[in-house]
Design a protein around this motif. Structure first.
Motif, PDB file in Angstrom:
ATOM      1  N   GLN A   5       8.048  -4.834  -8.312  1.00 10.36           N
ATOM      2  CA  GLN A   5       8.690  -6.007  -7.783  1.00 10.36           C
ATOM      3  C   GLN A   5      10.131  -5.540  -7.207  1.00 10.36           C
ATOM      4  OE1 GLN A   5       8.935  -8.856 -10.933  1.00 10.36           O
ATOM      5  NE2 GLN A   5       6.587  -9.181 -10.861  1.00 10.36           N
ATOM      6  N   GLY A   6      10.880  -4.699  -8.076  1.00 12.20           N
ATOM      7  CA  GLY A   6      11.923  -4.200  -7.365  1.00 12.20           C
ATOM      8  C   GLY A   6      11.824  -3.249  -6.017  1.00 12.20           C
ATOM      9  N   ALA A   7      10.824  -2.483  -6.031  1.00 19.05           N
ATOM     10  CA  ALA A   7      10.230  -1.507  -4.833  1.00 19.05           C
ATOM     11  C   ALA A   7       9.982  -2.582  -3.871  1.00 19.05           C
ATOM     12  CB  ALA A   7       9.089  -0.634  -5.230  1.00 19.05           C
TER      13      ALA A   7
ATOM     14  N   GLY B 262       0.898  -1.238   0.116  1.00 21.80           N
ATOM     15  CA  GLY B 262       0.101  -0.113   0.010  1.00 21.80           C
ATOM     16  C   GLY B 262       0.690   1.190   0.023  1.00 21.80           C
ATOM     17  N   ASP B 263       2.178   1.258   0.561  1.00 24.03           N
ATOM     18  CA  ASP B 263       3.022   2.337   0.359  1.00 24.03           C
ATOM     19  C   ASP B 263       3.512   2.748  -0.970  1.00 24.03           C
ATOM     20  OD1 ASP B 263       2.583   2.436   3.112  1.00 24.03           O
ATOM     21  OD2 ASP B 263       4.384   1.598   3.844  1.00 24.03           O
ATOM     22  N   LEU B 264       3.277   1.729  -1.857  1.00 24.81           N
ATOM     23  CA  LEU B 264       3.987   1.854  -3.191  1.00 24.81           C
ATOM     24  C   LEU B 264       2.913   2.928  -4.009  1.00 24.81           C
ATOM     25  CD1 LEU B 264       4.820  -1.608  -4.199  1.00 24.81           C
ATOM     26  CD2 LEU B 264       6.490  -0.015  -3.517  1.00 24.81           C
ATOM     27  N   PRO B 265       3.400   3.435  -5.064  1.00 26.36           N
ATOM     28  CA  PRO B 265       2.390   4.142  -5.875  1.00 26.36           C
ATOM     29  C   PRO B 265       1.288   3.118  -6.483  1.00 26.36           C
ATOM     30  CG  PRO B 265       4.699   4.614  -6.564  1.00 26.36           C
ATOM     31  CD  PRO B 265       4.615   3.435  -5.616  1.00 26.36           C
ATOM     32  N   LYS B 266       0.121   3.535  -6.523  1.00 20.06           N
ATOM     33  CA  LYS B 266      -1.196   2.908  -6.501  1.00 20.06           C
ATOM     34  C   LYS B 266      -0.991   1.746  -7.951  1.00 20.06           C
ATOM     35  CE  LYS B 266      -6.167   3.443  -6.210  1.00 20.06           C
ATOM     36  NZ  LYS B 266      -7.200   4.067  -5.870  1.00 20.06           N
ATOM     37  N   VAL B 267      -0.522   2.415  -9.016  1.00 19.91           N
ATOM     38  CA  VAL B 267      -0.340   1.485 -10.203  1.00 19.91           C
ATOM     39  C   VAL B 267       0.455   0.346  -9.755  1.00 19.91           C
ATOM     40  CG1 VAL B 267       1.397   2.756 -11.412  1.00 19.91           C
ATOM     41  CG2 VAL B 267      -0.226   1.367 -12.603  1.00 19.91           C
ATOM     42  N   GLN B 268       1.669   0.478  -9.255  1.00 20.59           N
ATOM     43  CA  GLN B 268       2.521  -0.711  -8.741  1.00 20.59           C
ATOM     44  C   GLN B 268       1.926  -1.479  -7.921  1.00 20.59           C
ATOM     45  OE1 GLN B 268       6.511   0.968  -7.392  1.00 20.59           O
ATOM     46  NE2 GLN B 268       6.506   2.294  -8.881  1.00 20.59           N
TER      47      GLN B 268
ATOM     48  N   GLN C  56      -0.750  -6.895  -7.022  1.00 23.28           N
ATOM     49  CA  GLN C  56      -2.072  -7.642  -6.857  1.00 23.28           C
ATOM     50  C   GLN C  56      -2.633  -8.478  -8.039  1.00 23.28           C
ATOM     51  OE1 GLN C  56      -4.856  -5.168  -4.452  1.00 23.28           O
ATOM     52  NE2 GLN C  56      -6.355  -6.973  -4.400  1.00 23.28           N
ATOM     53  N   ALA C  57      -2.524  -7.633  -9.178  1.00 23.44           N
ATOM     54  CA  ALA C  57      -2.895  -8.379 -10.324  1.00 23.44           C
ATOM     55  C   ALA C  57      -2.379  -9.755 -10.465  1.00 23.44           C
ATOM     56  CB  ALA C  57      -3.216  -7.623 -11.356  1.00 23.44           C
ATOM     57  N   ARG C  58      -0.884  -9.692 -10.244  1.00 22.39           N
ATOM     58  CA  ARG C  58      -0.068 -10.902 -10.590  1.00 22.39           C
ATOM     59  C   ARG C  58      -0.204 -11.815  -9.223  1.00 22.39           C
ATOM     60  NH1 ARG C  58       0.976 -12.969 -14.494  1.00 22.39           N
ATOM     61  NH2 ARG C  58       2.003 -10.609 -15.348  1.00 22.39           N
ATOM     62  N   PHE C  59      -0.533 -11.525  -7.971  1.00 21.41           N
ATOM     63  CA  PHE C  59      -0.324 -12.503  -7.132  1.00 21.41           C
ATOM     64  C   PHE C  59      -1.818 -12.812  -6.223  1.00 21.41           C
ATOM     65  CE2 PHE C  59       3.897 -10.899  -7.909  1.00 21.41           C
ATOM     66  CZ  PHE C  59       4.481 -12.251  -7.748  1.00 21.41           C
TER      67      PHE C  59
ATOM     68  N   LEU D 269      -7.728  -0.442 -13.422  1.00 21.15           N
ATOM     69  CA  LEU D 269      -6.601   0.673 -12.936  1.00 21.15           C
ATOM     70  C   LEU D 269      -5.396   0.488 -14.190  1.00 21.15           C
ATOM     71  CD1 LEU D 269      -5.568   2.985 -11.309  1.00 21.15           C
ATOM     72  CD2 LEU D 269      -4.368   1.383  -9.920  1.00 21.15           C
ATOM     73  N   LEU D 270      -4.882  -0.602 -14.373  1.00 20.61           N
ATOM     74  CA  LEU D 270      -3.679  -0.678 -15.238  1.00 20.61           C
ATOM     75  C   LEU D 270      -4.096  -0.848 -16.437  1.00 20.61           C
ATOM     76  CD1 LEU D 270      -2.573  -3.705 -12.924  1.00 20.61           C
ATOM     77  CD2 LEU D 270      -1.229  -1.727 -13.471  1.00 20.61           C
TER      78      LEU D 270
END
Length: 185
Positions: free
Chosen positions: A162-164, A58-64, A69-72, A97-98
């Motif tokens: 994923q890096g973040a 949740g601390d990441l930018p919304k799109v990230q 979430q879409a992946r996992f 969103l994506l």
């Protein structure tokens, strides 16, 4: 568990967080209460760890966060009215969103096609190029070409996300090293 990491990989930690199931049983079995399970973490400990990982996301930018979430997360859920398999509402919301990323990547992409291609990228294999070509009045090859542009843009967002999240999970002791996550396409 001080000094011990909880997960072998970033992907394992993310799957745990998104797929942790909370349920309370107790009415039929006196004194038996179970709140979720997964990765050896059960009850409130498991729920707490899943929540902590989701807070990092949740601390990441919304799109990230949406890309992770879409992946996992769970892709399919039972429809509340007919109980048939349908796209899970949270997963679909992330794809919506994506779809904006998809539209930016392929200027000729209609918003509904962008959503369908985003959902395909994140695991909905029922959306074949042939089906989408018929749905949108173009050839399967045209849809495929658009998909490759969309896929490249979505992978770029996933890579940054994923890096973040890897950095955050390492810093909080959930994993002990960073590894490239497998992106299933």
């Amino acid at each position: 568990m001080a000094g011990e990491v909880l997960f072998d990989s970033v992907g394992q930690a993310l799957r745990f967080a998104f797929l942790f199931k909370a349920s309370v049983r107790g009415a039929s079995v006196p004194g038996a209460v179970s709140i979720g399970s997964g990765r050896g973490l059960v009850g409130l400990d498991g729920a707490g760890e899943a929540g902590n990982i989701k807070r990092l996301i949740g601390d990441l930018p919304k799109v990230q966060g949406a890309a992770l979430q879409a992946r996992f997360s769970e892709r399919v859920a039972a429809c509340p009215c007919c109980m048939a398999d349908a796209a899970a509402p949270e997963w679909r919301g992330c794809c919506v969103l994506l779809a904006g990323v998809a539209m930016s990547a392929a200027s000729s992409c209609h918003e509904k096609l962008a959503l369908d291609l985003t959902m395909r990228h994140f695991g909905d294999r029922g959306l074949s190029f042939e089906l989408l070509g018929g749905r949108y009045g173009c050839s399967a090859d045209q849809v495929r070409k658009i998909f490759y542009k969309v896929m490249a843009a979505l992978r770029a967002v996933e890579h940054v996300a994923q890096g973040a999240i890897s950095d955050g999970l390492i810093a909080h002791g959930y994993v002990d090293h960073c590894q490239e996550l497998d992106v299933v396409c």
